[in-house]
Design a protein around this motif. Sequence first.
Motif, short mmCIF file in Angstrom:
data_model
loop_
_atom_site.label_atom_id
_atom_site.label_comp_id
_atom_site.label_asym_id
_atom_site.label_seq_id
_atom_site.Cartn_x
_atom_site.Cartn_y
_atom_site.Cartn_z
N ARG A 15 0.85 -1.19 0.00
CA ARG A 15 0.00 0.00 0.00
C ARG A 15 0.88 1.25 0.00
O ARG A 15 2.05 1.20 0.44
N PRO A 16 0.37 2.37 -0.50
CA PRO A 16 1.15 3.60 -0.53
C PRO A 16 1.57 4.05 0.87
O PRO A 16 0.77 3.98 1.81
N GLN A 17 2.80 4.47 1.00
CA GLN A 17 3.30 5.00 2.26
C GLN A 17 4.02 6.31 1.99
O GLN A 17 4.61 6.51 0.93
N GLU A 18 3.95 7.20 2.96
CA GLU A 18 4.68 8.45 2.84
C GLU A 18 6.18 8.18 2.96
O GLU A 18 6.63 7.50 3.89
N VAL A 19 6.94 8.68 2.02
CA VAL A 19 8.38 8.47 2.00
C VAL A 19 9.05 9.45 2.96
O VAL A 19 8.74 10.65 2.94
N PRO A 20 9.95 8.97 3.82
CA PRO A 20 10.64 9.86 4.75
C PRO A 20 11.68 10.72 4.02
O PRO A 20 12.89 10.57 4.18
N PHE A 21 11.18 11.62 3.21
CA PHE A 21 12.01 12.47 2.37
C PHE A 21 11.36 13.83 2.38
O PHE A 21 10.25 14.01 1.87
N SER A 22 12.01 14.81 2.98
CA SER A 22 11.40 16.13 3.16
C SER A 22 12.25 17.20 2.47
O SER A 22 12.95 18.00 3.11
N PRO A 23 12.19 17.23 1.13
CA PRO A 23 12.98 18.23 0.41
C PRO A 23 12.41 19.62 0.61
O PRO A 23 11.24 19.79 0.94
N THR A 24 13.25 20.61 0.40
CA THR A 24 12.81 22.00 0.56
C THR A 24 12.03 22.48 -0.66
O THR A 24 11.37 23.51 -0.60
N LYS A 25 12.11 21.74 -1.76
CA LYS A 25 11.40 22.08 -2.99
C LYS A 25 10.53 20.89 -3.42
O LYS A 25 10.84 19.75 -3.12
N PRO A 26 9.43 21.15 -4.14
CA PRO A 26 8.56 20.07 -4.58
C PRO A 26 9.24 19.15 -5.60
O PRO A 26 10.13 19.57 -6.34
N VAL A 27 8.80 17.89 -5.61
CA VAL A 27 9.25 16.94 -6.62
C VAL A 27 8.50 17.22 -7.91
O VAL A 27 7.27 17.32 -7.93
N VAL A 28 9.22 17.37 -9.03
CA VAL A 28 8.59 17.67 -10.32
C VAL A 28 8.73 16.53 -11.32
O VAL A 28 7.99 16.47 -12.30
N LYS A 29 9.68 15.63 -11.11
CA LYS A 29 9.86 14.47 -12.00
C LYS A 29 10.22 13.26 -11.15
O LYS A 29 10.94 13.37 -10.15
N ILE A 30 9.73 12.10 -11.58
CA ILE A 30 10.09 10.85 -10.90
C ILE A 30 10.12 9.72 -11.91
O ILE A 30 9.30 9.68 -12.83
N SER A 31 11.09 8.83 -11.77
CA SER A 31 11.18 7.67 -12.65
C SER A 31 11.72 6.48 -11.86
O SER A 31 12.64 6.63 -11.05
#
Length: 306
Positions: A15-31
């Motif tokens: 199931r989807p889980q929140e990733v423990p990754f808190s960047p200061t800028k939004p994610v715009v691309k993912i692969s």
Amino acid sequence: SDGRLGLGDREGSWRPQEVPFSPTKPVVKISSGYNHTLVILEDGSIWGAGYNYYGQLGILDGESKVNPVLKFTRLKYLSGLKGIDVACGEDFSVAIIENKEGKRQLYGTGSYDDGRNGLGEQSSNQKQMTLMDGASSITNFKQMACSYNHSMAVTDNGKIYGWGYGWYGATGSLEGTTHRTPTKVKWFEDNNKHVLSVTCGYYRSAMMVRDKKTQKEELYVLGSTDDKRLGIPYGEGHCRTPQKVPTFENKKISGVKFTWYSSFVWTAPEVDPNTRDIHPVSYTHLTLPTIYSVQISVVAVSLKKK
């Protein structure tokens, strides 16, 4: 999961889980590739998690002592450069990166097998994102895609380049040649087609193009025809010459996505012509985009709003 989820462990998750990754800028691309993931943030920085044995994350040993990389880690040596697009394959990754002069060029890392990382003749895997010298003179790349062992990239002026395993024709090679550096697919230029975007699947590719004469947008496909994944009546084997998919002749295509084993196309909403309201959220009747799955099924969904 080899850390590909970036959750901090090697376990999978159903199931989807929140990733423990808190960047200061939004994610715009993912692969995501076979067992690794790369993301680009709004500031252009590139981060990776997952298996890194072949160097597919482009994370140097000095930046992460563990393999796999269990949490998203920044490719620090790219500081000052801006990630534009990124794509992950089986054991390699490729990216479009913009330098300080505004040049958008191709980079690759990971396995050199079949020329998949685009870095030419090599005797060892690449461990960091490296400029593809074979295409360094081209500085206007805008979008790219890759799959198991091949990649394709599109420029602002509608040209398309392919590299990697080419036997089935997925890279646009009419002879089925394996190219180790980005090579222009001349067929589209010779046939007055402006390439808009590309997506790649297992031994196959699909391109959205605009005909320069009619200005009509069309969908073309290349590569393996096994299991009818190209959506064309081409028999079993390979398709090395780009073929137009006739299903969408009179439809407005919103997007195309190839996964490793399936192919999807979604079309633009069809609005009831009898409606009088011009506000998009107040139509009395709205048909949601139709989703076509070449391998699995055809799904049509409609929604009525009041």
